[in-house]
Scaffold this motif. Structure first.
Motif, PDB file in Angstrom:
ATOM      1  N   LEU A 542       0.830 -13.418   5.232  1.00  0.00           N
ATOM      2  CA  LEU A 542       0.957 -12.417   6.285  1.00  0.00           C
ATOM      3  C   LEU A 542       0.275 -12.842   7.579  1.00  0.00           C
ATOM      4  CD1 LEU A 542       0.371  -9.143   4.239  1.00  0.00           C
ATOM      5  CD2 LEU A 542       2.543 -10.164   4.933  1.00  0.00           C
ATOM      6  N   GLN A 543      -0.819 -13.549   7.446  1.00  0.00           N
ATOM      7  CA  GLN A 543      -1.559 -14.073   8.602  1.00  0.00           C
ATOM      8  C   GLN A 543      -2.076 -15.447   8.247  1.00  0.00           C
ATOM      9  OE1 GLN A 543      -4.726 -11.487   9.841  1.00  0.00           O
ATOM     10  NE2 GLN A 543      -3.350  -9.936  10.703  1.00  0.00           N
ATOM     11  N   VAL A 557       4.201  -1.658   0.540  1.00  0.00           N
ATOM     12  CA  VAL A 557       5.311  -1.304   1.429  1.00  0.00           C
ATOM     13  C   VAL A 557       5.950   0.002   0.958  1.00  0.00           C
ATOM     14  CG1 VAL A 557       7.652  -1.933   2.152  1.00  0.00           C
ATOM     15  CG2 VAL A 557       5.810  -3.631   2.241  1.00  0.00           C
ATOM     16  N   LEU A 558       6.148   0.133  -0.351  1.00  0.00           N
ATOM     17  CA  LEU A 558       6.716   1.355  -0.921  1.00  0.00           C
ATOM     18  C   LEU A 558       5.828   2.562  -0.613  1.00  0.00           C
ATOM     19  CD1 LEU A 558       8.954   2.645  -2.640  1.00  0.00           C
ATOM     20  CD2 LEU A 558       7.580   2.076  -4.679  1.00  0.00           C
ATOM     21  N   TYR A 589      -0.583  -4.760   7.439  1.00  0.00           N
ATOM     22  CA  TYR A 589       0.500  -4.146   6.671  1.00  0.00           C
ATOM     23  C   TYR A 589       1.419  -3.315   7.571  1.00  0.00           C
ATOM     24  CZ  TYR A 589      -2.205  -5.620   2.617  1.00  0.00           C
ATOM     25  OH  TYR A 589      -2.873  -6.391   1.687  1.00  0.00           O
ATOM     26  N   LEU A 590       0.842  -2.640   8.559  1.00  0.00           N
ATOM     27  CA  LEU A 590       1.677  -1.889   9.505  1.00  0.00           C
ATOM     28  C   LEU A 590       2.575  -2.835  10.297  1.00  0.00           C
ATOM     29  CD1 LEU A 590      -0.877   0.779  10.818  1.00  0.00           C
ATOM     30  CD2 LEU A 590       1.185   1.236   9.480  1.00  0.00           C
ATOM     31  N   ASN A 595       9.244  -5.684  10.077  1.00  0.00           N
ATOM     32  CA  ASN A 595      10.287  -6.599   9.609  1.00  0.00           C
ATOM     33  C   ASN A 595      11.490  -5.850   8.999  1.00  0.00           C
ATOM     34  OD1 ASN A 595       8.920  -9.079  10.191  1.00  0.00           O
ATOM     35  ND2 ASN A 595       7.571  -8.667   8.458  1.00  0.00           N
ATOM     36  N   PHE A 596      11.328  -4.556   8.755  1.00  0.00           N
ATOM     37  CA  PHE A 596      12.397  -3.779   8.101  1.00  0.00           C
ATOM     38  C   PHE A 596      13.259  -3.083   9.158  1.00  0.00           C
ATOM     39  CE2 PHE A 596       9.098  -4.344   4.995  1.00  0.00           C
ATOM     40  CZ  PHE A 596       9.798  -4.587   3.806  1.00  0.00           C
ATOM     41  N   SER A 597      14.577  -3.214   9.007  1.00  0.00           N
ATOM     42  CA  SER A 597      15.512  -2.699  10.015  1.00  0.00           C
ATOM     43  C   SER A 597      15.494  -1.173  10.114  1.00  0.00           C
ATOM     44  CB  SER A 597      16.936  -3.172   9.718  1.00  0.00           C
ATOM     45  OG  SER A 597      17.348  -2.753   8.417  1.00  0.00           O
TER      46      SER A 597
END
Length: 613
Positions: A542-543, A557-558, A589-590, A595-597
């Protein structure tokens, strides 16, 4: 003949400043106060030239309350011009000046009897003999005695010739450049200018120099030697340096300029001392310490007494950092009285027992460098840096290495310039064996062991590793070392160990280097394992320094989507209410949600593009 610095000394009104003016036309008393009071208050700097010869002249004040200014100039004398009035003879400030110069180690001297016109020839001879007899009690190499009158041009011209015949250059080249500031001012169009005497090594135009007291590296804009622009200033040159990029208000007389990396400052230094006749140093008393052109208020802590001594060892303890070198001379004063002269023996503050320190000072006083190294190595089990020898012993790196190589029962790392007692090898051995005994899957390189044993050089660690290979405790795999008891290739096992570790850590994964250290894993190998796990999509990066198990990421994410469903949005505030994670993780995480459409960022909130998933 060599160029050199000659400085005046003597009682007030014995004609020092008038003599300098007669020699070179320079009027030293230039300030309004000096002209009103008719006395020299501060140092003045001028010179005598003849063809390629140059004699720098430092004229000092003779008043008893201005001795501190006299000392600021006297440390740089190659030769002293002892100025005594023919009519008055030796006076109190003549004596104090002579004692200070003796304590500072100035050897070359010339005796100039002034105001000879006030006496007849017989009286002049008698008084000259008495003055010369008194001066013979001091440790000077008296080059000549000459009587003058500023109204007798012939006597002045003879004195000039005698001065030009002198070969009085005493300063030797050392390992690095040093320069005590004795004046600082700002000139229109030029900026900050400092003056002082070049010590140690020459300095060149455009070189970078380091103001020790400010811990600031700066560039030289211009150099002047006796008013003339120069590309280089040599040892013993009185030199003005135009500094780039620094305000004159931040610089003070006594600041030391050198080259970066040679000198460290300490609040304590150790000295030997000898008091003036009938005087004593008292334990735990505040004194004024004069080193170069610097004055420091500090306590004196005697080594062998809790009362008073007339000679011995002591520690100077100051609130200011002291930048000094081995064998540097100093003066100790109490108010307006000079009490003692001293020599810096140990300019580097060392954590050692008092008994060890006492042995060290005795060795340093006798210049027994081998013995001093032995004492220091015994006190520094985890390594003694040879690079500090320039300050500790006035030795170059090459000279320090020569000494080190002749020491018995030592390991010398020539690349990193560190000496270790050979017994320290067992500390390294025990640490390495402990790692591989506790963790059979340990896989470390020389470099990764160095990260744990920061005090140990790679050369010393490598020596121990090779010995452990010879003993069949370890085997080498490329540049890595593994337990000799394990014959199979366990890199695939390490892959699963790292993956399991990340899985257990869930949404608060540890930084990779911490994982590697916990698993006794070489960092390069650890990076390769994480890359492979990312390729397999078992881990997500992620980083730069944040890797998470893919299952943990899917779960968080869920959960974030559920928060949006419940609250209509997600941001730092409502995310933190449900998950007590640090801000680093929350923000990461935010950001990943972007990345989600179906997710849209509105100001600092994330929402669904539509009301339904």
């Amino acid at each position: 003949m060599s160029n050199f610095i000659i400085g005046t000394c003597g009682h007030i009104d014995h004609g020092k400043t008038a003599l300098v003016k007669a020699l070179n036309g320079f009027e030293g008393d230039t300030t309004k106060e000096e002209q009103q009071r008719g006395i020299t208050i501060d140092l003045s700097f001028s010179n005598l030239k003849k063809a390629q010869q140059n004699i720098a002249i430092i004229d000092v004040p003779g008043h008893e309350k201005l001795v501190k200014n006299m000392i600021a100039g006297a440390f740089s004398f190659d030769c002293v011009m002892i100025v005594v009035s023919a009519a008055e003879g030796i006076k109190p400030q003549t004596v104090e000046h002579l004692e200070i110069l003796n304590s500072l180690g100035v050897k070359n001297a010339v005796l100039v009897i002034t105001k000879k016109d006030l006496l007849n020839e017989k009286e002049l001879d008698i008084n000259t003999s008495l003055i010369q007899e008194f001066i013979s009690k001091y440790d000077f190499d008296l080059k000549f005695v000459h009587a003058v009158s500023i109204f007798d041009d012939s006597s002045i011209e003879i004195l000039k010739e005698k001065l030009f015949e002198l070969d009085a250059d005493t300063k030797i080249e050392e390992n690095f450049f040093r320069y005590y500031i004795d004046r600082v001012f700002s000139a229109k169009g030029a900026g900050t200018i400092v003056t002082g005497t070049v010590l140690g090594k020459p300095i060149k135009l455009n070189e970078k120099i380091f103001i020790c007291d400010l811990k600031k590296e700066i560039k030289i804009k211009n150099i002047q030697v006796h008013g003339d622009n120069a590309i280089e200033a040599n040892i013993s040159n009185r030199t003005a340096i135009n500094l780039s990029g620094i305000d004159s208000k931040t610089i003070k007389r006594g600041f030391l300029i050198s080259k970066k990396g040679y000198l460290r400052g300490f609040n304590t230094v150790d000295i030997s001392f000898k008091t003036l006749k009938d005087k004593y140093l008292y334990h735990d008393r505040q004194y004024s310490i004069y080193i170069g052109s610097r004055k420091i208020d500090a306590k004196i802590l005697l080594f062998n007494s809790e009362e008073s001594l007339d000679k011995g060892f002591a520690t100077i303890k100051s609130n200011e950092e002291i930048f000094s070198i081995y064998n540097e001379k100093l003066i100790i004063r109490d108010g307006n009285f000079t009490v003692a002269g001293g020599i810096i023996l140990n300019p580097v503050s060392d954590p050692m027992k008092k008994s060890q320190k006492f042995k060290l000072l005795r060795a340093l006083e006798k210049k027994e460098i081998f013995e001093a190294y032995g004492i220091l190595i015994n006190a520094h089990k985890k390594g003694l840096g040879l690079i500090s020898s320039a300050q500790r012993f006035a030795l170059s790196h090459i000279e320090a290495l020569c000494y080190a190589k002749k020491l018995e029962n030592c390991f010398v790392d020539e690349k990193e310039l560190i000496i270790y007692p050979i017994s320290t090898k067992e500390i390294i051995r025990d640490n390495i064996k402990n790692i591989y005994t506790k963790n059979k899957y340990a896989l470390l390189s020389n470099t990764s062991i160095k990260l744990r044993l920061t005090w140990a050089s790679e050369g010393f660690i490598y020596l121990v590793l090779n010995e452990l290979i010879e003993e069949e405790f370890l085997v080498k795999d490329g540049n890595l070392f593994k337990s000799a008891d394990i014959t199979e290739d366990f890199k695939s096992s390490l892959e699963q160990i790292v993956l399991k570790r990340l899985e257990e850590e869930g949404t608060s994964p540890t930084a990779p280097y911490n994982i590697y250290d916990d698993l006794d894993l070489d960092r390069k190998v650890g990076d390769e394992i994480l890359k492979l796990l990312c390729v397999k999509k078992q881990v997500v990066r992620l980083q730069h320094n944040l890797f998470i198990h893919s299952t943990s990421l899917s779960n968080i994410v869920l959960e974030m989507k559920n928060i949006i469903k419940e609250d209509g949005y997600i941001d730092i505030s409502n995310f933190k209410e449900k998950y007590q994670l640090s801000r680093k993780y929350l923000v990461t995480y935010l950001d990943y949600l972007d990345n989600f459409s179906q997710i849209k960022k509105v100001n600092n909130r994330r929402v669904f593009l539509n009301k339904t998933l």
